[in-house]
Write a protein that holds these residues in place. Sequence first.
Motif, PDB file in Angstrom:
ATOM      1  N   LYS A 139      10.492  88.557  -1.040  1.00  0.00           N
ATOM      2  CA  LYS A 139      11.853  89.084  -1.090  1.00  0.00           C
ATOM      3  C   LYS A 139      12.801  88.036  -1.643  1.00  0.00           C
ATOM      4  CE  LYS A 139      15.429  91.199   1.819  1.00  0.00           C
ATOM      5  NZ  LYS A 139      15.785  91.633   3.188  1.00  0.00           N
ATOM      6  N   GLN A 140      13.733  88.483  -2.484  1.00  0.00           N
ATOM      7  CA  GLN A 140      14.725  87.563  -3.054  1.00  0.00           C
ATOM      8  C   GLN A 140      16.109  88.162  -2.892  1.00  0.00           C
ATOM      9  OE1 GLN A 140      14.637  84.310  -4.868  1.00  0.00           O
ATOM     10  NE2 GLN A 140      16.732  84.687  -4.177  1.00  0.00           N
ATOM     11  N   ASP A 152      18.996  92.545  -1.659  1.00  0.00           N
ATOM     12  CA  ASP A 152      17.742  92.352  -2.384  1.00  0.00           C
ATOM     13  C   ASP A 152      18.032  92.453  -3.879  1.00  0.00           C
ATOM     14  OD1 ASP A 152      15.227  93.270  -3.781  1.00  0.00           O
ATOM     15  OD2 ASP A 152      14.425  92.923  -1.776  1.00  0.00           O
ATOM     16  N   ILE A 153      17.663  91.412  -4.619  1.00  0.00           N
ATOM     17  CA  ILE A 153      18.042  91.360  -6.032  1.00  0.00           C
ATOM     18  C   ILE A 153      17.409  92.489  -6.840  1.00  0.00           C
ATOM     19  CG2 ILE A 153      16.191  89.808  -6.773  1.00  0.00           C
ATOM     20  CD1 ILE A 153      19.898  89.816  -7.943  1.00  0.00           C
ATOM     21  N   GLU A 154      16.214  92.918  -6.473  1.00  0.00           N
ATOM     22  CA  GLU A 154      15.578  94.013  -7.214  1.00  0.00           C
ATOM     23  C   GLU A 154      16.342  95.322  -7.000  1.00  0.00           C
ATOM     24  OE1 GLU A 154      13.350  93.721  -9.507  1.00  0.00           O
ATOM     25  OE2 GLU A 154      13.341  91.576  -9.137  1.00  0.00           O
ATOM     26  N   GLU A 155      16.852  95.527  -5.797  1.00  0.00           N
ATOM     27  CA  GLU A 155      17.650  96.723  -5.539  1.00  0.00           C
ATOM     28  C   GLU A 155      18.967  96.660  -6.309  1.00  0.00           C
ATOM     29  OE1 GLU A 155      18.210  97.446  -1.404  1.00  0.00           O
ATOM     30  OE2 GLU A 155      16.059  97.443  -0.946  1.00  0.00           O
ATOM     31  N   ARG A 196      19.437  95.108  -9.115  1.00  0.00           N
ATOM     32  CA  ARG A 196      19.122  95.335 -10.528  1.00  0.00           C
ATOM     33  C   ARG A 196      18.892  96.808 -10.819  1.00  0.00           C
ATOM     34  NH1 ARG A 196      15.229  90.027 -10.570  1.00  0.00           N
ATOM     35  NH2 ARG A 196      16.853  88.501 -11.164  1.00  0.00           N
ATOM     36  N   ARG A 197      18.227  97.496  -9.904  1.00  0.00           N
ATOM     37  CA  ARG A 197      18.018  98.935 -10.103  1.00  0.00           C
ATOM     38  C   ARG A 197      19.349  99.686 -10.087  1.00  0.00           C
ATOM     39  NH1 ARG A 197      13.217  97.994  -7.029  1.00  0.00           N
ATOM     40  NH2 ARG A 197      14.318  98.335  -5.058  1.00  0.00           N
ATOM     41  N   THR A 222      20.377  94.635 -15.427  1.00  0.00           N
ATOM     42  CA  THR A 222      19.726  93.318 -15.385  1.00  0.00           C
ATOM     43  C   THR A 222      20.525  92.201 -16.046  1.00  0.00           C
ATOM     44  OG1 THR A 222      18.530  93.831 -17.440  1.00  0.00           O
ATOM     45  CG2 THR A 222      17.422  94.360 -15.350  1.00  0.00           C
ATOM     46  N   LYS A 251      16.674  81.326 -14.178  1.00  0.00           N
ATOM     47  CA  LYS A 251      16.371  82.659 -13.648  1.00  0.00           C
ATOM     48  C   LYS A 251      17.159  82.948 -12.361  1.00  0.00           C
ATOM     49  CE  LYS A 251      11.735  82.724 -15.642  1.00  0.00           C
ATOM     50  NZ  LYS A 251      11.882  81.412 -16.322  1.00  0.00           N
ATOM     51  N   ALA A 255      19.269  84.641  -9.319  1.00  0.00           N
ATOM     52  CA  ALA A 255      19.239  85.902  -8.575  1.00  0.00           C
ATOM     53  C   ALA A 255      20.651  86.475  -8.646  1.00  0.00           C
ATOM     54  CB  ALA A 255      18.803  85.666  -7.140  1.00  0.00           C
TER      55      ALA A 255
END
Length: 206
Positions: free
Chosen positions: A2-3, A156-159, A161-162, A166, A180, A182
Motif C-alpha cells: 500500500k502507498q 491510497d495513491i492508486e485510488e 490515480r483512478r 496520473t 516517482k 506518490a
Amino acid sequence: MKQLGFFIDASKCTGCKTCTVACKDAHDSPVGINFRHVLEYAGGGWRQDRSTGAWHQDVFAYYLSIGCNHCADPACVKVCPTKAHYKRKEDGLVVIDAAKCIGCGMCAKACPYGAPQLNPDLRKMTKCDGCLDRLERGLGPICVESCTQRAIEFGDIEELRRKHGTCAAIAPLPAAEATKPALVIHPGKTAKKVGDASGTVHFALK
C-alpha cells in the motif's frame, strides 16, 4: 504494498496558505521550517499587434501546495548515511528516525521538492510524515482538513490515480520520473508543462 499519497487540485488552489499555517501550528514548527509550502508560478506579459496596434496579454499564474511526496524511489532515503530516512512497509510513507539522524543535510540536498529541513534547535532533519500521529487516531493530515477550497486529498495513491488521473508534475516541479512521487495533480487551465521556463517561482511565509 500500500502507498499513501496526496492529490492536489491546482485549479482550485487560491494560494491562501492555510495548509502551510495549519501544518506549522500542528507541528509547532520553528521560524523557517514549513513542512508544506505553496508555490506560485507566474509569468507572461503584454504584446502589441503591429497591424492593429491592439495590445494582448498572455499573463498566467497558478498555485501549487507541496510537501513531502513520499516517493516510490525517494532520493532522501538513498543518500542518508545513517539510514535515518526509510519507507514504511505498511503505508509507503517516508519518515525519519530522529535517533539515527545526525542532521548532515544530505537528504535536503538530494530532495527535488525541498521536503527535508534542518530544525536548528534539535539539529535534526524534519519533514512531512503525512501527520502520522493524526492517522493513528483515524484523522487525516491537517493540510487536507484545513484546506478551504478542498484542493488537497490524501489516501491510497492508486485510488487517487483512478479517480483523478496520473499527472504527477507540472511546472515548476521536476519530472516525476526522477523519484516517482506518490502525487497526483489536476492542472489548471493555465498550467505549464515540466521544464517550462516562461514563469517565475514565488513563495513566502516563514
